[in-house]
Design a protein around this motif. Structure first.
Motif, mmCIF file in Angstrom:
data_model
loop_
_atom_site.group_PDB
_atom_site.id
_atom_site.type_symbol
_atom_site.label_atom_id
_atom_site.label_comp_id
_atom_site.label_asym_id
_atom_site.label_seq_id
_atom_site.Cartn_x
_atom_site.Cartn_y
_atom_site.Cartn_z
ATOM 1 N N SER A 174 -40.037 0.187 -2.586
ATOM 2 C CA SER A 174 -40.064 -0.560 -1.339
ATOM 3 C C SER A 174 -41.126 -0.040 -0.372
ATOM 4 C CB SER A 174 -38.685 -0.497 -0.678
ATOM 5 O OG SER A 174 -38.690 -1.244 0.513
ATOM 6 N N GLU A 175 -41.940 -0.960 0.115
ATOM 7 C CA GLU A 175 -42.983 -0.680 1.098
ATOM 8 C C GLU A 175 -44.110 0.196 0.549
ATOM 9 O OE1 GLU A 175 -42.835 -2.180 4.148
ATOM 10 O OE2 GLU A 175 -40.875 -3.031 3.647
ATOM 11 N N VAL A 176 -44.071 0.509 -0.740
ATOM 12 C CA VAL A 176 -45.124 1.323 -1.358
ATOM 13 C C VAL A 176 -45.880 0.487 -2.387
ATOM 14 C CG1 VAL A 176 -45.646 3.408 -2.706
ATOM 15 C CG2 VAL A 176 -43.819 3.449 -0.987
ATOM 16 N N THR A 177 -45.151 -0.019 -3.390
ATOM 17 C CA THR A 177 -45.797 -0.836 -4.421
ATOM 18 C C THR A 177 -45.339 -2.289 -4.370
ATOM 19 O OG1 THR A 177 -44.072 -0.266 -6.017
ATOM 20 C CG2 THR A 177 -46.054 1.121 -5.995
ATOM 21 N N ALA A 178 -44.327 -2.577 -3.564
ATOM 22 C CA ALA A 178 -43.786 -3.942 -3.516
ATOM 23 C C ALA A 178 -42.970 -4.125 -2.242
ATOM 24 C CB ALA A 178 -42.886 -4.184 -4.733
ATOM 25 N N LEU A 179 -42.657 -5.382 -1.962
ATOM 26 C CA LEU A 179 -41.658 -5.704 -0.944
ATOM 27 C C LEU A 179 -40.394 -6.038 -1.723
ATOM 28 C CD1 LEU A 179 -43.677 -7.942 1.546
ATOM 29 C CD2 LEU A 179 -43.123 -5.516 1.747
ATOM 30 N N THR A 180 -39.359 -5.219 -1.576
ATOM 31 C CA THR A 180 -38.142 -5.433 -2.352
ATOM 32 C C THR A 180 -37.076 -6.095 -1.492
ATOM 33 O OG1 THR A 180 -37.290 -3.226 -1.845
ATOM 34 C CG2 THR A 180 -38.635 -3.449 -3.838
ATOM 35 N N TYR A 181 -36.129 -6.716 -2.166
ATOM 36 C CA TYR A 181 -35.033 -7.387 -1.461
ATOM 37 C C TYR A 181 -33.742 -7.238 -2.246
ATOM 38 C CZ TYR A 181 -35.539 -11.283 -4.761
ATOM 39 O OH TYR A 181 -35.595 -12.045 -5.898
ATOM 40 N N ASP A 182 -32.625 -7.472 -1.571
ATOM 41 C CA ASP A 182 -31.304 -7.432 -2.184
ATOM 42 C C ASP A 182 -31.217 -8.555 -3.216
ATOM 43 O OD1 ASP A 182 -28.621 -7.800 -2.866
ATOM 44 O OD2 ASP A 182 -27.895 -7.647 -0.820
ATOM 45 N N TYR A 183 -30.989 -8.196 -4.466
ATOM 46 C CA TYR A 183 -31.046 -9.148 -5.575
ATOM 47 C C TYR A 183 -30.094 -10.339 -5.432
ATOM 48 C CZ TYR A 183 -26.751 -7.173 -7.619
ATOM 49 O OH TYR A 183 -25.461 -6.778 -7.851
#
Length: 197
Positions: A174-183
């Protein structure tokens, strides 16, 4: 009597997978060798300053892949935030019931002109799709052993909005290689797509 097979060693694609294997094969040595890519097969394009509002999904269209979450997120972007984003789905429908459910979901939400289903495409022909889109959405709701598609997108210069489930959390930070979200959350997916757009 059945003979028990002894393995000298097991190589896994992720630490997540290694931990799962070790619970079954307690005395077998294990190691992690992540999947890699031959970058000669990927033409890197610097992402545009303002990403194109065209999102790409590559993978099987099956319940555990969570494509329905991306469709619901597009609906939320359009209705709640007034942001028009298109979604291109590339990959085979491996669960016909789920394929029909996705089609009904798109029709019910009135997203027929916003979502395009291309079907299966050979990996060597994906470059056209990488470069025509502003982001990859990686929607897996199951615990992926690894997840090669996000790596391919990154190799082509495409930012990733995705779930960090299973082995994929080792590459989607998260915030490093991608924008992640709650699946499980279309709203969270929509929020991250909105940030990118």
């Amino acid at each position: 009597a059945r003979q028990r097979r002894v393995l000298d060693a097991v190589q896994c694609a992720s630490q997540f997978l290694r931990e799962r294997v070790e619970t079954c094969l307690e005395s077998t040595p294990t190691s992690v060798i992540p999947f890699g890519l031959d970058l000669a097969h990927y033409e890197f394009h610097e992402p545009p300053g303002v990403p194109r509002p065209a999102v790409l999904y590559v993978g099987q269209l099956a319940p555990n892949k969570g494509v329905h979450i991306a469709i619901a997120a597009l609906d939320q972007l359009k209705r709640s935030r007034g942001v028009g984003v298109t979604l291109t789905l590339v990959g085979p429908v491996t669960d016909q019931t789920y394929g029909r459910d996705l089609h009904r979901q798109v029709e019910r939400l009135g997203l027929d002109t916003d979502i395009r289903c291309v079907g299966p495409v050979a990996r060597r022909d994906l470059a056209t799709f990488w470069h025509a889109h502003g982001a990859l959405v990686f929607t897996s709701i199951w615990e992926e052993p690894f997840g090669i598609v996000p790596l391919e997108a990154m190799a082509a210069g495409l930012p990733v909005v995705g779930t960090a489930r299973g082995g994929s959390r080792e590459i989607l930070r998260s915030e490093v290689t991608a924008l992640t979200y709650d699946y499980q959350s279309p709203a969270d997916c929509a929020r991250q797509l909105h940030r990118l757009v």
